[in-house]
Motif scaffolding. Structure first.
Motif, PDB file in Angstrom:
ATOM      1  N   UNK A 166       0.835  -1.198   0.000  1.00 55.13           N
ATOM      2  CA  UNK A 166       0.000   0.000   0.000  1.00 55.13           C
ATOM      3  C   UNK A 166       0.875   1.255   0.000  1.00 55.13           C
ATOM      4  N   UNK A 167       0.683   2.174  -0.938  1.00 53.79           N
ATOM      5  CA  UNK A 167       1.449   3.428  -0.936  1.00 53.79           C
ATOM      6  C   UNK A 167       0.882   4.408   0.099  1.00 53.79           C
ATOM      7  N   UNK A 168       1.395   4.346   1.307  1.00 56.79           N
ATOM      8  CA  UNK A 168       0.878   5.188   2.391  1.00 56.79           C
ATOM      9  C   UNK A 168       0.962   6.674   2.050  1.00 56.79           C
ATOM     10  N   UNK A 169       1.990   7.066   1.304  1.00 56.56           N
ATOM     11  CA  UNK A 169       2.150   8.480   0.953  1.00 56.56           C
ATOM     12  C   UNK A 169       1.024   8.981   0.058  1.00 56.56           C
ATOM     13  N   UNK A 170       0.297   8.055  -0.601  1.00 58.75           N
ATOM     14  CA  UNK A 170      -0.776   8.433  -1.515  1.00 58.75           C
ATOM     15  C   UNK A 170      -2.153   8.362  -0.861  1.00 58.75           C
ATOM     16  N   UNK A 171      -2.210   8.163   0.460  1.00 62.50           N
ATOM     17  CA  UNK A 171      -3.486   8.255   1.159  1.00 62.50           C
ATOM     18  C   UNK A 171      -3.885   9.720   1.263  1.00 62.50           C
ATOM     19  N   UNK A 172      -5.166   9.965   1.462  1.00 64.37           N
ATOM     20  CA  UNK A 172      -5.668  11.335   1.411  1.00 64.37           C
ATOM     21  C   UNK A 172      -6.207  11.783   2.761  1.00 64.37           C
ATOM     22  N   UNK A 173      -5.761  12.940   3.198  1.00 61.78           N
ATOM     23  CA  UNK A 173      -6.208  13.564   4.446  1.00 61.78           C
ATOM     24  C   UNK A 173      -6.944  14.844   4.099  1.00 61.78           C
ATOM     25  N   UNK A 175      -8.577  15.696   1.387  1.00 60.25           N
ATOM     26  CA  UNK A 175      -8.284  16.194   0.055  1.00 60.25           C
ATOM     27  C   UNK A 175      -6.812  16.418  -0.246  1.00 60.25           C
ATOM     28  N   UNK A 176      -5.944  16.235   0.722  1.00 58.81           N
ATOM     29  CA  UNK A 176      -4.504  16.413   0.510  1.00 58.81           C
ATOM     30  C   UNK A 176      -3.794  15.084   0.715  1.00 58.81           C
ATOM     31  N   UNK A 177      -2.946  14.729  -0.248  1.00 61.48           N
ATOM     32  CA  UNK A 177      -2.184  13.504  -0.094  1.00 61.48           C
ATOM     33  C   UNK A 177      -1.194  13.628   1.060  1.00 61.48           C
ATOM     34  N   UNK A 178      -0.978  12.507   1.743  1.00 58.00           N
ATOM     35  CA  UNK A 178      -0.096  12.498   2.905  1.00 58.00           C
ATOM     36  C   UNK A 178       1.296  13.028   2.545  1.00 58.00           C
ATOM     37  N   UNK A 179       1.767  12.749   1.335  1.00 61.95           N
ATOM     38  CA  UNK A 179       3.119  13.169   0.959  1.00 61.95           C
ATOM     39  C   UNK A 179       3.271  14.686   0.904  1.00 61.95           C
ATOM     40  N   UNK A 182       3.826  15.170   5.008  1.00 64.08           N
ATOM     41  CA  UNK A 182       4.691  14.309   5.802  1.00 64.08           C
ATOM     42  C   UNK A 182       5.699  13.579   4.917  1.00 64.08           C
ATOM     43  N   UNK A 183       6.868  13.363   5.468  1.00 61.33           N
ATOM     44  CA  UNK A 183       7.835  12.458   4.854  1.00 61.33           C
ATOM     45  C   UNK A 183       7.471  11.045   5.292  1.00 61.33           C
ATOM     46  N   UNK A 184       7.297  10.136   4.327  1.00 63.96           N
ATOM     47  CA  UNK A 184       6.868   8.769   4.622  1.00 63.96           C
ATOM     48  C   UNK A 184       7.997   7.793   4.286  1.00 63.96           C
ATOM     49  N   UNK A 185       8.370   6.981   5.274  1.00 68.12           N
ATOM     50  CA  UNK A 185       9.374   5.934   5.095  1.00 68.12           C
ATOM     51  C   UNK A 185       8.755   4.609   5.513  1.00 68.12           C
ATOM     52  N   UNK A 186       9.050   3.540   4.754  1.00 68.16           N
ATOM     53  CA  UNK A 186       8.538   2.211   5.076  1.00 68.16           C
ATOM     54  C   UNK A 186       9.707   1.291   5.372  1.00 68.16           C
ATOM     55  N   UNK A 187       9.637   0.581   6.496  1.00 66.05           N
ATOM     56  CA  UNK A 187      10.684  -0.369   6.881  1.00 66.05           C
ATOM     57  C   UNK A 187      10.041  -1.694   7.274  1.00 66.05           C
ATOM     58  N   UNK A 188      10.759  -2.821   7.136  1.00 65.36           N
ATOM     59  CA  UNK A 188      10.170  -4.132   7.467  1.00 65.36           C
ATOM     60  C   UNK A 188       9.896  -4.319   8.950  1.00 65.36           C
ATOM     61  N   UNK A 337      10.833  -0.404 -10.272  1.00 68.49           N
ATOM     62  CA  UNK A 337      10.182  -1.575 -10.850  1.00 68.49           C
ATOM     63  C   UNK A 337       8.687  -1.489 -10.633  1.00 68.49           C
ATOM     64  N   UNK A 338       7.967  -2.473 -11.175  1.00 67.30           N
ATOM     65  CA  UNK A 338       6.515  -2.442 -11.098  1.00 67.30           C
ATOM     66  C   UNK A 338       5.987  -2.922  -9.760  1.00 67.30           C
ATOM     67  N   UNK A 339       6.713  -3.858  -9.083  1.00 66.66           N
ATOM     68  CA  UNK A 339       6.238  -4.431  -7.823  1.00 66.66           C
ATOM     69  C   UNK A 339       7.382  -4.605  -6.852  1.00 66.66           C
ATOM     70  N   UNK A 340       8.030  -3.504  -6.478  1.00 62.67           N
ATOM     71  CA  UNK A 340       9.160  -3.619  -5.564  1.00 62.67           C
ATOM     72  C   UNK A 340       8.728  -3.476  -4.127  1.00 62.67           C
ATOM     73  N   UNK A 341       7.512  -2.970  -3.902  1.00 64.76           N
ATOM     74  CA  UNK A 341       7.007  -2.579  -2.598  1.00 64.76           C
ATOM     75  C   UNK A 341       7.725  -1.289  -2.188  1.00 64.76           C
ATOM     76  N   UNK A 342       6.993  -0.343  -1.550  1.00 63.64           N
ATOM     77  CA  UNK A 342       7.577   0.964  -1.268  1.00 63.64           C
ATOM     78  C   UNK A 342       8.464   0.957  -0.033  1.00 63.64           C
ATOM     79  N   UNK A 343       9.387   0.041   0.040  1.00 59.27           N
ATOM     80  CA  UNK A 343      10.227  -0.082   1.227  1.00 59.27           C
ATOM     81  C   UNK A 343      11.629   0.465   0.990  1.00 59.27           C
ATOM     82  N   UNK A 344      12.112   1.235   1.919  1.00 59.49           N
ATOM     83  CA  UNK A 344      13.458   1.761   1.779  1.00 59.49           C
ATOM     84  C   UNK A 344      14.441   0.864   2.494  1.00 59.49           C
TER      85      UNK A 344
END
Length: 344
Positions: A166-173, A175-179, A182-188, A337-344
């Motif tokens: 799920x692209x958390x940065x593309x959720x909407x608050x 009418x405004x996207x989270x990105x 906020x700076x959004x980072x995803x870790x395992x 890539x097309x399916x890398x998952x948004x993880x840094x």
């Protein structure tokens, strides 16, 4: 396992494949060339059994398996950061909200409902469409209950289940996207986050700035080669592995803007075998413009798809189980890539 792979230890050269690893490669190739449903099921079972054998023989003697403690994790966070760790379950899911000074648990919807919404929204995004209503619903379900969200500028997300895609940065608050706020980072995991915060780069050799890889640059690859890649395990469909001609420009442009020396693998030269033969521990920046496949049932089968080889020791799928063994020491790794998952 991701935390174990990141533990600071001396890089080692790729080892000679074991008997089980050679068997797994051959089974993957057999699966790629088989369309009969019954035969595929038999091969899949043999793949599973072989994977279990490989996992049983994995002995991480030099790794620490202790998870990071809560107080230590909090000390890793700055005063503007919020870590959100999700746990999906039926009939309730949960999110643990951690800041430098506070810890709170919030109860969320059931796993099935959250994963259904996440899958629908991801499908919308991949089709390059917009669904503000669903983006807002997911924000309400996953983030809005956390009171600290409004107070912090950066969120570190530890997803669970299908939330990994799920692209958390593309959720909407409202009418405004989270990105936009906020700076959004995803870790395992929190332990991986802790290791990354404290990891020191200690290279025994002079580092090389850049390695770029773009395999799928040809508009019409030979069918015999393409069909040898696309049916990996329960992998992507043939139509998904279209040519990516702009990936060559992407890789070469970055190379031209970074200091020399650099290494660029393009087209048919961008094979898994050639990539693994490089001194990967010497590169500061890795940029992989490839197709990707995420397996939600067996995560270790998720892979980056390199150029197919007619004859070679590899199947063209660099799976997670293989990535763990690579001697990577880069400061930045970009998976385009097309399916890398948004993880840094």
């Amino acid at each position: 396992m991701e935390a174990q792979a990141l533990e600071d230890h001396e890089p080692v050269a790729p080892h000679e494949p074991t008997t089980a690893e050679k068997l797994l490669t051959n089974l993957n190739l057999r699966l790629l060339d088989t369309e009969d449903v019954g035969s595929r099921q038999n091969i899949l079972q043999m793949i599973y059994d072989t994977e279990q054998q490989i996992n049983a023989n994995f002995k991480p003697d030099h790794f620490s398996t202790e998870p990071v403690g809560l107080s230590e994790l909090q000390s890793d966070l700055s005063h503007s950061e919020l870590l959100l760790e999700y746990v999906l379950d039926e009939s309730n899911s949960y999110v643990l909200a951690i800041t430098r000074t506070t810890v709170k648990r919030y109860t969320l919807k059931a796993k099935s409902a959250l994963e259904r919404e996440a899958t629908d929204y991801r499908s919308t995004v991949t089709k390059r469409k917009e669904d503000i209503g669903l983006a807002q619903q997911l924000f309400n379900d996953l983030v809005k209950p956390v009171s600290a969200y409004k107070q912090e500028q950066s969120i570190i997300v530890v997803p669970d289940g299908k939330l990994h895609l799920l692209p958390f940065a593309a959720l909407s608050d409202e009418g405004r996207y989270v990105l936009t706020s906020h700076l959004v980072t995803v870790v395992p995991s929190g332990t991986v986050f802790h290791i990354l915060r404290h990891r020191e780069q200690q290279l025994a050799v002079e580092p090389m700035p850049y390695l770029g890889v773009a395999a799928w640059t040809i508009n019409q690859p030979k069918r015999t080669l393409l069909s040898g890649i696309v049916r990996a395990v329960s992998g992507p469909e043939r139509s998904e592995l279209i040519a990516l001609p702009e990936s060559r420009h992407e890789v070469e442009s970055i190379a031209s803007n970074l200091p020399k020396p650099n290494t660029v693998l393009l087209g048919s030269a961008a094979t898994e075998t050639q990539f693994k033969r490089l001194p990967l521990n010497q590169y500061n920046v890795l940029h992989l413009a490839l197709h990707g496949y995420a397996d939600m049932e067996y995560s270790d089968r998720s892979a980056l798809v390199f150029a197919p080889e007619e004859r070679g020791p590899d199947d063209g799928l660099l799976q997670i189980r293989e990535i763990r063994g690579l001697p990577l020491k880069a400061n930045l790794v970009t998976l385009s890539a097309c399916d890398t998952s948004p993880t840094r």
